[in-house]
Design an enzyme around this catalytic site. Structure first.
Site, PDB file in Angstrom:
ATOM      1  N   TRP A  14       0.813  -1.161   0.007  1.00 20.25           N
ATOM      2  CA  TRP A  14       0.004  -0.012   0.093  1.00 20.25           C
ATOM      3  C   TRP A  14       0.896   1.404   0.039  1.00 20.25           C
ATOM      4  CZ3 TRP A  14      -3.611   1.922  -2.076  1.00 20.25           C
ATOM      5  CH2 TRP A  14      -4.472   2.735  -1.588  1.00 20.25           C
ATOM      6  N   LYS A 194     -13.928  -2.971   9.319  1.00 16.46           N
ATOM      7  CA  LYS A 194     -14.096  -3.936   8.041  1.00 16.46           C
ATOM      8  C   LYS A 194     -13.196  -5.134   7.970  1.00 16.46           C
ATOM      9  CE  LYS A 194     -10.892  -2.389   5.428  1.00 16.46           C
ATOM     10  NZ  LYS A 194      -9.846  -3.063   4.549  1.00 16.46           N
ATOM     11  N   THR A 251     -13.170  -5.352   0.616  1.00 15.72           N
ATOM     12  CA  THR A 251     -12.322  -6.236   1.535  1.00 15.72           C
ATOM     13  C   THR A 251     -12.801  -7.656   1.701  1.00 15.72           C
ATOM     14  OG1 THR A 251     -11.705  -4.057   2.527  1.00 15.72           O
ATOM     15  CG2 THR A 251     -11.051  -6.391   3.552  1.00 15.72           C
TER      16      THR A 251
END
Length: 345
Positions: A14, A194, A251
């Site tokens: 990322w 999440k 996700t």
């Protein structure tokens, strides 16, 4: 756009993908890694093979093994290290950060024991050296797709909207869209929680259950996230936006997701240690599950999915038993959760 020096701390998938966005926007990008071999690979081969295999990195990215060199004269510093390393890296950053640098993070997690969000950890470590509030950059995003310059949309949030707008301007381009939002609590909680539900979705898929079961898990998971979020001061509308529903969908349904993949291995019978060893990189949902299960008890919020996954991860419960229990809980009116959220507000 005016060229700026932007430092990205953390050269995982990322962090590297975000460095590429900044380089595409014409900035001088410094990408810090604690691994000298990774630094050499990036600078000499234009590759970060472990995290983004097959991707050629722009020449505008220069890797550094020392934080001091990476952040010197930087106009913006973006922390993209695992949540468990945030305090350590922020403490090192405090020695060198330019006083006027914009500070942002793109990490999703909750600190066990303290229940602190990532922005709170960073602010605590930097409070004696800078007055700038932290900006969080979060939303539905896989590094693999961002590195291929596929369309992606995120949210930038801060307690001071001018700081969020600076991050928005820094990253915005035709492929990478950034919206601003004032609800920093909701954005960080949505992005962190999440990952817990994604572990559950992976477990469900690993057990061989179908889309019906996963859709129910995702939907009830969103209600669970909203219950805790609103209790902690978030705006419930945030959870139907990019940092809530958007991030939850991406996700829970993609093979790019580390949390889904880890859950999938657990559902197929691996132990947690075996799954994490095979992943070979941070899986934020594991640590977050432990922290949020404890936080839910403290806050008096019912979070059966989180508690069930916590039982699987840390207390030896069988994945199938927990999923079956969740699917056969006592029935209730579907709108009860919505009413609970509205009453909290």
């Amino acid at each position: 756009m005016t060229q700026q020096i932007a430092a990205v701390l953390g050269a995982g998938s990322w962090g590297t993908a975000l460095a590429m966005v900044l380089a595409d926007n014409g900035h001088d990008v410094r990408l810090w890694s604690h691994n000298p071999n990774q630094v050499a690979e990036i600078n000499e081969k234009r590759q970060n093979e472990k995290y983004l295999p097959g991707v050629t990195l722009p020449e505008a990215i220069t890797a550094y093994a020392d934080i001091e060199g990476a952040v010197r004269d930087a106009a913006a510093v973006i922390l993209v290290v695992p949540a468990k390393a945030t305090r350590e890296v922020a403490a090192k950053l405090a020695e060198y950060i330019p006083a006027e640098a914009v500070i942002a993070h793109a990490t999703k997690g909750i600190e066990p024991k303290t229940s602190k969000r990532v922005s709170q950890m960073i602010e605590e470590e930097l409070k004696h050296v800078t007055h700038r509030p932290v900006v969080v950059l979060s939303g539905p995003s896989h590094a693999e797709e961002v590195a291929k310059r596929q369309p992606t949309t995120l949210s930038a949030s801060s307690v001071e909207m001018e700081e969020a707008k600076k991050v928005q301007e820094l990253f915005m381009n035709e492929n990478f869209r950034v919206y601003t939002i004032t609800d920093m609590v909701g954005v960080e909680l949505g992005g962190s929680l999440k990952n817990i539900i994604a572990l559950g979705a992976g477990i469900s898929d690993g057990l061989g259950y179908g889309d019906n079961a996963k859709a129910a898990l995702i939907t009830r998971g969103l209600a669970e996230i909203a219950r805790l979020g609103t209790k902690l001061g978030a705006n419930p509308l945030t959870f139907i936006g990019l940092s809530g529903m958007g991030d939850l969908i991406v996700t829970c349904t993609s093979v790019h997701s580390r949390n889904w993949r880890t859950g999938n291995m657990l559902g197929k019978g691996m132990t947690l240690d075996e799954a994490l060893d095979q992943m070979g990189m941070a899986v934020e949902g594991v640590r977050t599950t432990e922290a949020v299960a404890e936080l839910a008890v403290q806050a008096g919020v019912d979070m059966p999915i989180t508690e069930g996954i916590n039982q699987v991860l840390f207390r030896g419960a069988k994945a199938k038993d927990i999923v079956d229990q969740l699917m056969t809980r006592l029935p209730k009116h579907e709108m009860d959760d919505l009413q609970d959220v509205l009453n909290t507000r």
